[in-house]
Design a protein around this motif. Structure first.
Motif, PDB file in Angstrom:
ATOM      1  N   ASN A  79       0.861  -1.184   0.000  1.00 38.30           N
ATOM      2  CA  ASN A  79       0.000   0.000   0.000  1.00 38.30           C
ATOM      3  C   ASN A  79       0.900   1.236   0.000  1.00 38.30           C
ATOM      4  OD1 ASN A  79      -1.925   1.942   0.520  1.00 38.30           O
ATOM      5  ND2 ASN A  79      -2.278   1.308   2.648  1.00 38.30           N
ATOM      6  N   ILE A  80       0.749   2.107  -0.986  1.00 38.20           N
ATOM      7  CA  ILE A  80       1.616   3.294  -1.045  1.00 38.20           C
ATOM      8  C   ILE A  80       0.827   4.598  -0.879  1.00 38.20           C
ATOM      9  CG2 ILE A  80       3.464   2.234  -2.408  1.00 38.20           C
ATOM     10  CD1 ILE A  80       2.231   3.543  -4.912  1.00 38.20           C
ATOM     11  N   LYS A  81      -0.461   4.455  -0.508  1.00 40.16           N
ATOM     12  CA  LYS A  81      -1.302   5.659  -0.380  1.00 40.16           C
ATOM     13  C   LYS A  81      -0.960   6.428   0.894  1.00 40.16           C
ATOM     14  CE  LYS A  81      -4.914   8.329  -1.193  1.00 40.16           C
ATOM     15  NZ  LYS A  81      -4.636   9.484  -2.059  1.00 40.16           N
ATOM     16  N   GLU A  82      -0.686   7.695   0.689  1.00 41.45           N
ATOM     17  CA  GLU A  82      -0.406   8.573   1.831  1.00 41.45           C
ATOM     18  C   GLU A  82      -1.273   9.814   1.743  1.00 41.45           C
ATOM     19  OE1 GLU A  82       3.711   9.621   1.883  1.00 41.45           O
ATOM     20  OE2 GLU A  82       4.353   7.655   2.621  1.00 41.45           O
ATOM     21  N   LYS A  83      -1.576  10.362   2.913  1.00 42.33           N
ATOM     22  CA  LYS A  83      -2.238  11.661   2.942  1.00 42.33           C
ATOM     23  C   LYS A  83      -1.548  12.514   3.996  1.00 42.33           C
ATOM     24  CE  LYS A  83      -6.653  13.920   2.782  1.00 42.33           C
ATOM     25  NZ  LYS A  83      -7.987  14.036   3.324  1.00 42.33           N
ATOM     26  N   ASP A  84      -1.122  13.687   3.618  1.00 41.11           N
ATOM     27  CA  ASP A  84      -0.358  14.586   4.503  1.00 41.11           C
ATOM     28  C   ASP A  84       0.828  13.848   5.139  1.00 41.11           C
ATOM     29  OD1 ASP A  84      -2.376  16.462   3.950  1.00 41.11           O
ATOM     30  OD2 ASP A  84      -3.585  15.750   5.635  1.00 41.11           O
ATOM     31  N   GLU A 141      -3.939   3.111  -3.914  1.00 41.46           N
ATOM     32  CA  GLU A 141      -2.668   3.217  -4.641  1.00 41.46           C
ATOM     33  C   GLU A 141      -1.746   2.141  -4.107  1.00 41.46           C
ATOM     34  OE1 GLU A 141      -1.169   7.234  -4.391  1.00 41.46           O
ATOM     35  OE2 GLU A 141      -3.072   8.069  -5.103  1.00 41.46           O
ATOM     36  N   ILE A 142      -1.292   1.279  -5.007  1.00 42.11           N
ATOM     37  CA  ILE A 142      -0.504   0.125  -4.591  1.00 42.11           C
ATOM     38  C   ILE A 142       0.694  -0.059  -5.506  1.00 42.11           C
ATOM     39  CG2 ILE A 142      -2.302  -1.231  -3.434  1.00 42.11           C
ATOM     40  CD1 ILE A 142      -2.896  -2.508  -6.133  1.00 42.11           C
ATOM     41  N   PHE A 143       1.705  -0.741  -4.954  1.00 36.59           N
ATOM     42  CA  PHE A 143       2.878  -1.097  -5.745  1.00 36.59           C
ATOM     43  C   PHE A 143       2.891  -2.612  -5.860  1.00 36.59           C
ATOM     44  CE2 PHE A 143       7.206  -2.070  -6.764  1.00 36.59           C
ATOM     45  CZ  PHE A 143       7.655  -0.994  -7.515  1.00 36.59           C
ATOM     46  N   GLY A 170       5.285  -2.361 -10.315  1.00 35.97           N
ATOM     47  CA  GLY A 170       5.108  -0.919 -10.291  1.00 35.97           C
ATOM     48  C   GLY A 170       3.798  -0.479  -9.662  1.00 35.97           C
ATOM     49  N   ALA A 171       3.600   0.835  -9.719  1.00 42.06           N
ATOM     50  CA  ALA A 171       2.474   1.454  -9.013  1.00 42.06           C
ATOM     51  C   ALA A 171       1.227   1.500  -9.894  1.00 42.06           C
ATOM     52  CB  ALA A 171       2.866   2.864  -8.584  1.00 42.06           C
ATOM     53  N   PHE A 172       0.104   1.140  -9.292  1.00 45.27           N
ATOM     54  CA  PHE A 172      -1.204   1.198  -9.953  1.00 45.27           C
ATOM     55  C   PHE A 172      -2.191   1.893  -9.023  1.00 45.27           C
ATOM     56  CE2 PHE A 172       0.817  -2.144 -12.295  1.00 45.27           C
ATOM     57  CZ  PHE A 172       0.211  -2.173 -13.545  1.00 45.27           C
ATOM     58  N   ALA A 173      -3.161   2.577  -9.620  1.00 37.81           N
ATOM     59  CA  ALA A 173      -4.241   3.177  -8.838  1.00 37.81           C
ATOM     60  C   ALA A 173      -5.569   2.568  -9.254  1.00 37.81           C
ATOM     61  CB  ALA A 173      -4.277   4.688  -9.074  1.00 37.81           C
TER      62      ALA A 173
END
Ligand code: MN
Length: 201
Positions: free
Chosen positions: A114-119, A135-137, A145-148
């Motif tokens: 999981n690569i999703k970040e907020k602030d 958002e994941i790698f 690679g990264a996909f949304a």
């Protein structure tokens, strides 16, 4: 879990486990590293089922055209019922007349982050799913690679699968068309179908 609504009710309702060899799914399981699978599924319409391990089940989307590595292409991904985690290595033939009847291949599988970040803070997948933006790698055998995955407004079951821009993006590659064998058994769709027919006899 007794306190939580069983997420697999819909999955089990659609299937007759006396007829299909798909797993019934036991207790919810979790695995150290989150895993994913992309099934190639020759049902009435050929499609790819994109499944991510989230909260002990496989959250699932049917992607008619399969994933693309081109960041400017958005692929429709229709959310379907959660599948049991055991489904991750299901490969075979669902009998005709049963729900989803047709050949199923493990087209790709592996782990993801999981690569999703907020602030600057990580957002849990549980929250990403609720908020409609994942958002994941991927670290698969075919895809990296990264996909949304992005939910469309006013259409709660319709999401878009999009390659994010990174070194693995490739506007010219078309893995769905060029890589046609199982990531698990190296078989083609025809071989999987043939092997299932042989087993019956
Ligand atoms: Mn399917």
């Amino acid at each position: 879990m007794a306190t939580q609504k069983d997420p697999l009710v819909s999955y089990r309702k659609k299937r007759d486990f006396n007829k299909t060899t798909e797993p019934i799914g036991g207790k919810l399981q979790t695995h150290k590293e989150a895993r994913f699978v992309i099934h190639k599924h020759a049902a009435s319409h050929l499609h790819y089922d994109f499944r991510l391990e989230i909260d002990g089940v496989l959250a699932s989307w049917a992607v008619p055209k399969g994933p693309s590595l081109n960041p400017s292409i958005k692929r429709l991904a229709i959310m379907t019922e959660d599948h049991p985690l055991d489904y991750i290595d299901f490969e075979g033939v669902i009998p005709q007349g049963s729900y989803g009847g047709g050949t199923v291949m493990v087209w790709d599988t592996g782990t993801y982050r999981n690569i999703k970040e907020k602030d600057g803070k990580a957002v849990s997948l549980h929250d990403c799913l609720k908020q409609g933006r994942i958002e994941i790698f991927l670290e698969g055998k075919k895809l990296q690679g990264a996909f949304a995955l992005v939910r469309m407004e006013r259409r709660p079951n319709e999401w878009l699968l999009i390659k994010m821009r990174d070194e693995y993006a490739d506007a010219r590659a078309n893995p769905v068309n060029t890589q046609k064998k199982s990531a698990l058994t190296d078989r083609t769709m025809l071989q999987i179908k043939h092997d299932a027919t042989v087993d019956e006899n």
